[in-house]
Design a protein around this motif. Structure first.
Motif, PDB file in Angstrom:
ATOM      1  N   GLY A 114       0.780  -1.239   0.000  1.00 37.60           N
ATOM      2  CA  GLY A 114       0.000   0.000   0.000  1.00 37.60           C
ATOM      3  C   GLY A 114       0.803   1.276   0.000  1.00 37.60           C
ATOM      4  N   PHE A 115       2.099   1.205  -0.287  1.00 41.32           N
ATOM      5  CA  PHE A 115       2.920   2.411  -0.271  1.00 41.32           C
ATOM      6  C   PHE A 115       2.448   3.409  -1.315  1.00 41.32           C
ATOM      7  N   ASP A 116       2.693   4.690  -1.027  1.00 42.40           N
ATOM      8  CA  ASP A 116       2.251   5.776  -1.907  1.00 42.40           C
ATOM      9  C   ASP A 116       3.302   6.167  -2.932  1.00 42.40           C
ATOM     10  N   PHE A 117       4.577   5.934  -2.624  1.00 43.06           N
ATOM     11  CA  PHE A 117       5.642   6.249  -3.575  1.00 43.06           C
ATOM     12  C   PHE A 117       6.826   5.320  -3.319  1.00 43.06           C
ATOM     13  N   ILE A 118       7.700   5.250  -4.309  1.00 39.35           N
ATOM     14  CA  ILE A 118       8.912   4.434  -4.216  1.00 39.35           C
ATOM     15  C   ILE A 118      10.110   5.327  -4.491  1.00 39.35           C
ATOM     16  N   GLU A 119      11.174   5.113  -3.730  1.00 37.23           N
ATOM     17  CA  GLU A 119      12.452   5.752  -4.027  1.00 37.23           C
ATOM     18  C   GLU A 119      13.484   4.667  -4.299  1.00 37.23           C
ATOM     19  N   ILE A 120      14.218   4.805  -5.390  1.00 34.99           N
ATOM     20  CA  ILE A 120      15.337   3.918  -5.703  1.00 34.99           C
ATOM     21  C   ILE A 120      16.590   4.516  -5.085  1.00 34.99           C
ATOM     22  N   HIS A 121      17.335   3.694  -4.334  1.00 31.76           N
ATOM     23  CA  HIS A 121      18.545   4.192  -3.676  1.00 31.76           C
ATOM     24  C   HIS A 121      19.737   4.017  -4.611  1.00 31.76           C
ATOM     25  N   GLY A 122      20.186   5.140  -5.169  1.00 32.34           N
ATOM     26  CA  GLY A 122      21.340   5.119  -6.054  1.00 32.34           C
ATOM     27  C   GLY A 122      22.502   5.920  -5.515  1.00 32.34           C
ATOM     28  N   ALA A 123      22.580   6.057  -4.190  1.00 38.13           N
ATOM     29  CA  ALA A 123      23.583   6.922  -3.567  1.00 38.13           C
ATOM     30  C   ALA A 123      24.429   6.163  -2.553  1.00 38.13           C
ATOM     31  N   HIS A 124      25.325   6.897  -1.893  1.00 33.36           N
ATOM     32  CA  HIS A 124      26.043   6.497  -0.685  1.00 33.36           C
ATOM     33  C   HIS A 124      26.907   5.249  -0.830  1.00 33.36           C
ATOM     34  N   GLY A 125      27.389   5.012  -2.041  1.00 34.33           N
ATOM     35  CA  GLY A 125      28.348   3.937  -2.229  1.00 34.33           C
ATOM     36  C   GLY A 125      27.747   2.563  -2.384  1.00 34.33           C
ATOM     37  N   TYR A 126      26.431   2.472  -2.430  1.00 32.29           N
ATOM     38  CA  TYR A 126      25.795   1.169  -2.588  1.00 32.29           C
ATOM     39  C   TYR A 126      25.850   0.743  -4.055  1.00 32.29           C
ATOM     40  N   LEU A 127      25.183  -0.328  -4.421  1.00 35.83           N
ATOM     41  CA  LEU A 127      25.423  -0.971  -5.709  1.00 35.83           C
ATOM     42  C   LEU A 127      25.343  -0.014  -6.894  1.00 35.83           C
ATOM     43  N   LEU A 128      24.247   0.747  -7.000  1.00 37.45           N
ATOM     44  CA  LEU A 128      24.078   1.604  -8.172  1.00 37.45           C
ATOM     45  C   LEU A 128      25.129   2.709  -8.208  1.00 37.45           C
ATOM     46  N   HIS A 129      25.401   3.316  -7.082  1.00 35.32           N
ATOM     47  CA  HIS A 129      26.429   4.347  -7.015  1.00 35.32           C
ATOM     48  C   HIS A 129      27.792   3.751  -7.364  1.00 35.32           C
ATOM     49  N   SER A 130      28.066   2.530  -6.911  1.00 33.04           N
ATOM     50  CA  SER A 130      29.365   1.917  -7.187  1.00 33.04           C
ATOM     51  C   SER A 130      29.550   1.639  -8.676  1.00 33.04           C
ATOM     52  N   PHE A 131      28.460   1.428  -9.401  1.00 32.01           N
ATOM     53  CA  PHE A 131      28.552   1.301 -10.855  1.00 32.01           C
ATOM     54  C   PHE A 131      28.766   2.669 -11.506  1.00 32.01           C
ATOM     55  N   ASN A 132      28.138   3.693 -10.964  1.00 30.65           N
ATOM     56  CA  ASN A 132      28.231   5.027 -11.562  1.00 30.65           C
ATOM     57  C   ASN A 132      29.630   5.617 -11.465  1.00 30.65           C
ATOM     58  N   SER A 133      30.309   5.370 -10.358  1.00 28.31           N
ATOM     59  CA  SER A 133      31.567   6.057 -10.091  1.00 28.31           C
ATOM     60  C   SER A 133      32.771   5.326 -10.691  1.00 28.31           C
ATOM     61  N   PRO A 134      33.647   6.056 -11.402  1.00 23.71           N
ATOM     62  CA  PRO A 134      34.874   5.431 -11.918  1.00 23.71           C
ATOM     63  C   PRO A 134      35.861   5.052 -10.821  1.00 23.71           C
ATOM     64  N   LEU A 135      35.637   5.523  -9.595  1.00 29.46           N
ATOM     65  CA  LEU A 135      36.498   5.115  -8.488  1.00 29.46           C
ATOM     66  C   LEU A 135      36.264   3.676  -8.080  1.00 29.46           C
ATOM     67  N   SER A 136      35.065   3.177  -8.304  1.00 30.49           N
ATOM     68  CA  SER A 136      34.719   1.816  -7.875  1.00 30.49           C
ATOM     69  C   SER A 136      34.342   0.908  -9.035  1.00 30.49           C
ATOM     70  N   ASN A 137      34.293   1.450 -10.232  1.00 30.61           N
ATOM     71  CA  ASN A 137      33.913   0.687 -11.418  1.00 30.61           C
ATOM     72  C   ASN A 137      35.049   0.734 -12.429  1.00 30.61           C
ATOM     73  N   ILE A 138      35.772  -0.396 -12.583  1.00 28.14           N
ATOM     74  CA  ILE A 138      36.856  -0.480 -13.571  1.00 28.14           C
ATOM     75  C   ILE A 138      36.552  -1.588 -14.582  1.00 28.14           C
ATOM     76  N   ARG A 139      35.269  -1.877 -14.763  1.00 29.79           N
ATOM     77  CA  ARG A 139      34.851  -2.929 -15.693  1.00 29.79           C
ATOM     78  C   ARG A 139      35.199  -2.544 -17.133  1.00 29.79           C
ATOM     79  N   THR A 140      35.265  -3.583 -17.972  1.00 23.78           N
ATOM     80  CA  THR A 140      35.533  -3.366 -19.391  1.00 23.78           C
ATOM     81  C   THR A 140      34.386  -3.843 -20.271  1.00 23.78           C
ATOM     82  N   ASP A 141      33.268  -4.264 -19.639  1.00 25.68           N
ATOM     83  CA  ASP A 141      32.109  -4.711 -20.415  1.00 25.68           C
ATOM     84  C   ASP A 141      31.147  -3.546 -20.612  1.00 25.68           C
ATOM     85  N   ARG A 142      29.919  -3.831 -20.975  1.00 25.02           N
ATOM     86  CA  ARG A 142      28.974  -2.754 -21.289  1.00 25.02           C
ATOM     87  C   ARG A 142      28.451  -2.040 -20.048  1.00 25.02           C
TER      88      ARG A 142
END
Length: 456
Positions: A231-259
């Motif tokens: 029954g929640f009224d809204f959803i927030e996706i957590h893309g901050a504070h060093g968690y998974l999504l942020h770690s993909f965004n930042s070149p400091l923690s993402n050195i992948r060579t794939d897509r």
């Protein structure tokens, strides 16, 4: 116990015989006095009658047909009090105490979409159906108070299986910030963008395969369905504070060579895939929390080579534009939490310039701001100047769960107070303003390595 036959047995009834004692919240499973309008709603005629101002903070905001009664929201705050991801009575009381005091909206704490996506063993979760009902109970109570409530969905990435902030001084783990398997309920399946630990005291994650990332996307979809059932009224996706999504965004923690690595477009790919998947399965307001900068030393981009060196406001602005295209309604701008040597100069409103940059670049996109916003005057000033559309506050609500009512009193605005607490707010009801506290508004401290494990 003798039951008086003249008292209605209807659980939501407020009658004795034929005499109405007080109006009740309709369809509630038990009697709760009805507050009309909802607590925290400005009583505009009363404000004008006492000479109060017109404010942005107490003006309503409508997103996808959902009206938020004011613009002072409760930010997600991890409680480290869940039972295998299930909410408990602690959460009911914690959230309930805020719901009855007029918050424009409450966003429940970071809630893991997969068991291994928790930041600690005590984190909230929504990876299985049994976790729906305890949350529905909290949502239903918030709704009896006329308070909108949302949930923040997350995967903690390389910061998974950590030790809660208030458990780090137990001595277990010899200084490690990793919850050990079998001793502290931890787990070994820790995934990140790349096999790079945040600090020497945290785990080195496994590089998430594309197959695992597809599983993560589906987990966000499944958690969205469960959030809808709760029954929640809204959803927030957590893309901050060093968690998974942020770690993909930042070149400091993402050195992948794939897509999912290398270029800006590749690094934000997972964020966009998840946002699009949630948007497809959710009709209501959708927020996205982002860190506006990693606070690492040096520039965001090498101007000579064009190489991105860390995550910063230029990329944040660009990501916000892509999220808006998908249908994200509000960008909640925070910062930090990824880089171990971050140096943040903390002071009142210290993160507002990050939100302001996003708002300036995308004037039609709603933007929320956070960070030592502790007074009504301060919050009103940010909104009045057009630097953001919504104020998210966290620790100030912990210090004072009546922060909304106090802010109204401070500004000279009359808002609806809880019927049960009205005698505590007679000054506000008569337009008497609270005094300023300049010492609080001028406080500035230097904070190093700020909240590396628990920064939310």
């Amino acid at each position: 116990m003798t039951i008086d036959p003249t008292i209605s047995s209807s659980p939501a009834s407020s009658t004795v015989g034929t005499k109405i004692l007080s109006p009740a919240v309709p369809d509630a499973p038990y009697f709760i006095p009805l507050n009309t309008p909802a607590v925290g709603t400005e009583l505009v005629d009363r404000t004008r009658a006492v000479g109060g101002p017109e404010t942005k903070l107490f003006s309503p905001l409508t997103i996808r047909g959902v009206e938020f009664k004011n613009r002072l929201f409760v930010s997600p705050m991890c409680q480290y009090s869940s039972d295998n991801g299930h909410a408990t009575d602690w959460h009911l009381v914690h959230i309930g105490s805020l719901a009855v005091r007029g918050a424009g909206a409450i966003c429940m704490e970071a809630t893991a979409v997969l068991s291994e996506g928790r930041s600690t063993p005590e984190d909230a979760g929504l990876w299985q159906d049994s976790q729906i009902e305890p949350l529905r109970r909290i949502v239903n109570f918030s709704h009896t108070q006329g308070t909108l409530i949302g949930i923040q969905l997350q995967h903690a990435g390389r910061k998974s299986s950590g030790v809660s902030m208030f458990a780090q001084n137990t001595g277990i783990g010899s200084g490690s910030q990793v919850a050990h398997v079998g001793i502290q309920g931890g787990w070994d399946e820790i995934y990140g963008a790349s096999p790079i630990a945040q600090t020497e005291a945290t785990a080195t994650p496994k590089e998430a395969s594309e197959e695992y990332l597809a599983r993560v996307v589906q987990a966000f979809v499944d958690a969205t369905r469960r959030a809808k059932e709760a029954g929640f009224d809204f959803i927030e996706i957590h893309g901050a504070h060093g968690y998974l999504l942020h770690s993909f965004n930042s070149p400091l923690s993402n050195i992948r060579t794939d897509r999912y690595g290398g270029s800006f477009e590749n690094r934000i790919r997972l964020s966009l895939e998840i946002a699009k998947a949630v948007r497809t399965n959710w009709d209501g307001p959708l927020f996205y929390r982002v860190s506006g900068t990693d606070w690492a030393e040096g520039p965001e981009r090498d101007e000579r080579t064009g190489e991105w060196k860390q995550w910063g406001i230029q990329q944040t602005v660009a990501l916000a534009g892509e999220l808006a295209k998908i249908g994200v309604d509000l960008i909640d701008v925070s910062s930090g939490g990824l880089w171990a040597d971050q140096r943040i100069r903390v002071g009142p409103g210290y993160q507002v310039p990050l939100a302001e940059a996003v708002k300036k670049a995308h004037p039609n996109l709603l933007v929320g701001t956070v960070g030592l916003l502790t007074t009504g005057r301060q919050a009103e000033g940010v909104l009045r100047e057009g630097r953001a559309d919504v104020i998210f506050a966290a620790r100030e609500f912990l210090r004072d769960s009546s922060f909304v009512l106090r802010s109204a009193e401070e500004l000279g605005v009359v808002v609806k107070s809880p019927a049960q607490y009205e005698r505590a707010w007679t000054r506000m009801a008569h337009g008497h303003r609270a005094p300023k506290c300049p010492a609080l508004e001028e406080k500035v401290v230097l904070c190093e390595r700020d909240n590396l494990v628990g920064n939310r």
